[in-house]
Design an enzyme around this catalytic site. Sequence first.
Site, mmCIF file in Angstrom:
data_model
loop_
_atom_site.group_PDB
_atom_site.id
_atom_site.type_symbol
_atom_site.label_atom_id
_atom_site.label_comp_id
_atom_site.label_asym_id
_atom_site.label_seq_id
_atom_site.Cartn_x
_atom_site.Cartn_y
_atom_site.Cartn_z
ATOM 1 C CB THR A 87 1.519 36.103 -28.986
ATOM 2 O OG1 THR A 87 2.699 35.667 -28.298
ATOM 3 C CG2 THR A 87 1.891 36.375 -30.429
ATOM 4 C CB SER A 100 5.983 34.729 -27.851
ATOM 5 O OG SER A 100 5.433 34.242 -26.649
ATOM 6 C CE LYS A 118 0.475 27.043 -22.366
ATOM 7 N NZ LYS A 118 0.862 27.765 -21.154
ATOM 8 C CG ASN A 126 5.772 26.283 -22.389
ATOM 9 O OD1 ASN A 126 6.572 25.377 -22.185
ATOM 10 N ND2 ASN A 126 6.035 27.535 -22.108
ATOM 11 C CG ASN A 151 -11.008 26.293 -8.263
ATOM 12 O OD1 ASN A 151 -10.702 27.368 -8.785
ATOM 13 N ND2 ASN A 151 -11.591 25.319 -8.943
ATOM 14 C CE LYS A 157 -11.406 22.817 -12.815
ATOM 15 N NZ LYS A 157 -11.867 23.947 -13.669
HETATM 16 P P1 NAP Z 1 -7.948 27.559 -16.662
HETATM 17 O O1 NAP Z 1 -7.457 26.162 -16.744
HETATM 18 O O2 NAP Z 1 -9.016 28.016 -17.590
HETATM 19 O O3 NAP Z 1 -8.438 27.800 -15.135
HETATM 20 C C1 NAP Z 1 -9.131 28.968 -14.803
HETATM 21 C C2 NAP Z 1 -9.277 29.067 -13.270
HETATM 22 O O4 NAP Z 1 -9.942 30.300 -12.996
HETATM 23 C C3 NAP Z 1 -10.128 27.962 -12.654
HETATM 24 O O5 NAP Z 1 -9.638 27.671 -11.363
HETATM 25 C C4 NAP Z 1 -11.513 28.624 -12.566
HETATM 26 O O6 NAP Z 1 -12.332 28.115 -11.533
HETATM 27 C C5 NAP Z 1 -11.117 30.043 -12.207
HETATM 28 N N1 NAP Z 1 -12.200 30.965 -12.573
HETATM 29 C C6 NAP Z 1 -12.557 31.354 -13.821
HETATM 30 N N2 NAP Z 1 -13.625 32.192 -13.744
HETATM 31 C C7 NAP Z 1 -13.933 32.307 -12.418
HETATM 32 C C8 NAP Z 1 -14.910 33.047 -11.692
HETATM 33 N N3 NAP Z 1 -15.809 33.840 -12.319
HETATM 34 N N4 NAP Z 1 -14.914 32.963 -10.326
HETATM 35 C C9 NAP Z 1 -14.027 32.188 -9.680
HETATM 36 N N5 NAP Z 1 -13.054 31.471 -10.316
HETATM 37 C C10 NAP Z 1 -13.014 31.531 -11.664
HETATM 38 O O7 NAP Z 1 -6.765 28.620 -16.841
HETATM 39 P P2 NAP Z 1 -5.182 28.364 -16.762
HETATM 40 O O8 NAP Z 1 -4.700 27.915 -18.088
HETATM 41 O O9 NAP Z 1 -4.899 27.548 -15.549
HETATM 42 O O10 NAP Z 1 -4.630 29.863 -16.558
HETATM 43 C C11 NAP Z 1 -4.827 30.564 -15.339
HETATM 44 C C12 NAP Z 1 -4.164 31.919 -15.380
HETATM 45 O O11 NAP Z 1 -2.750 31.807 -15.505
HETATM 46 C C13 NAP Z 1 -4.619 32.803 -16.546
HETATM 47 O O12 NAP Z 1 -4.914 34.072 -16.041
HETATM 48 C C14 NAP Z 1 -3.414 32.901 -17.442
HETATM 49 O O13 NAP Z 1 -3.311 34.150 -18.097
HETATM 50 C C15 NAP Z 1 -2.280 32.771 -16.431
HETATM 51 N N6 NAP Z 1 -1.018 32.310 -17.072
HETATM 52 C C16 NAP Z 1 0.061 33.127 -17.024
HETATM 53 C C17 NAP Z 1 1.258 32.736 -17.618
HETATM 54 C C18 NAP Z 1 2.432 33.659 -17.560
HETATM 55 O O14 NAP Z 1 3.431 33.394 -18.258
HETATM 56 N N7 NAP Z 1 2.405 34.690 -16.753
HETATM 57 C C19 NAP Z 1 1.355 31.505 -18.260
HETATM 58 C C20 NAP Z 1 0.222 30.684 -18.301
HETATM 59 C C21 NAP Z 1 -0.968 31.106 -17.703
HETATM 60 P P3 NAP Z 1 -13.281 26.816 -11.779
HETATM 61 O O15 NAP Z 1 -12.362 25.638 -11.646
HETATM 62 O O16 NAP Z 1 -14.292 26.905 -10.711
HETATM 63 O O17 NAP Z 1 -13.843 26.960 -13.174
#
Ligand code: NAP
Length: 292
Positions: free
Chosen positions: A20, A22, A71, A92, A155, A160
Amino acid sequence: MTIDGTTRTCGLIGNPVEHTMSPAIHNTLAEAMGENLVYVPFHVAPEQVGAAVEGAYALNLLGCNVTVPYKTRVIPYLRELDPLAERIGAVNTLVRTEGGFKGYNTDMPGLLRAMGEDRVNIEGERVLLLGAGGVARAVAMLLVQNGAQEVLILNRTLKKAVRIAEEVNGISGRKAVRGLALEAYKTLDTGRKYLAIQATSIGMYPDVERAVIEDPGFYGKVHTGYDLVFNPARTRFMSLVEESGGRAFGGLKMLLYQGIIAYELWTGARVDGELAGKAYRSMRSAMGLAEG
Ligand code: NAP
């Protein structure tokens, strides 16, 4: 800093927490603002989430952040939920109140503040939202609330994307969101370019050579790309956007501002631009990145 009998503690509950950034944000802010406060990560096992939240309260913690995968799972152990966190369905940040913690979501206000600072406009925009996970659902809501003209969620798993579109349209009372398959970008009208928000987990360290869509034809339809991935700071998605002549931003500032907003909730202080810059530099340095 000197730790004494009046030092307040804030923590991070997650699994894993070892990488992290943070602590770099919060401990830098506390030191710069002369606040007697320390921020510590706590690795919590899945079966201990409730005990961790209740234990943190019993130990008089001022507040906590909550990260993946808890979360949603912390919610039953909270005394109160902020309306935004309730709508998003994810918390969060926990803030100490009389009798228990109150849950907030600072990820979305953090993204909004980051986009504002990067001068990325939402109002009136046509948006391509890549991904339909937990974060994408919240982003879709944020975009509609802030006046996006149209949000197309693309997606891999179509159902979804469709489910999120229905939920957000139901809550907002507008039919601005549509769920589509990832490849549907090929049939989009290109009369006006899109803002693209990358909310899949593709491209995250260590998988840094990948983008969810590689086809340059997609990037030709995008004027600005905003990747929520923050590690690496510069993703392949960002490079592809820039190669097609668009502006590109990464997720580091979102990470910074979700932390700053949590810090403001815990302490009641307001973090100004200069302090935010200091915390940003400290976070980048903790990641081994050059100043930027
Ligand atoms: P999540 O719920 O696990 O969702 C993952 C997403 O990625 C789903 O739409 C999934 O598609 C897609 N995915 C994963 N593998 C794939 C593949 N091989 N091909 C195509 N699509 C794929 O994740 P989340 O919690 O929403 O987080 C998403 C992103 O946001 C992460 O990268 C995280 O680091 C980022 N984030 C950033 C911050 C920040 O402060 N900058 C904060 C929070 C999160 P399917 O639905 O088809 O499985």
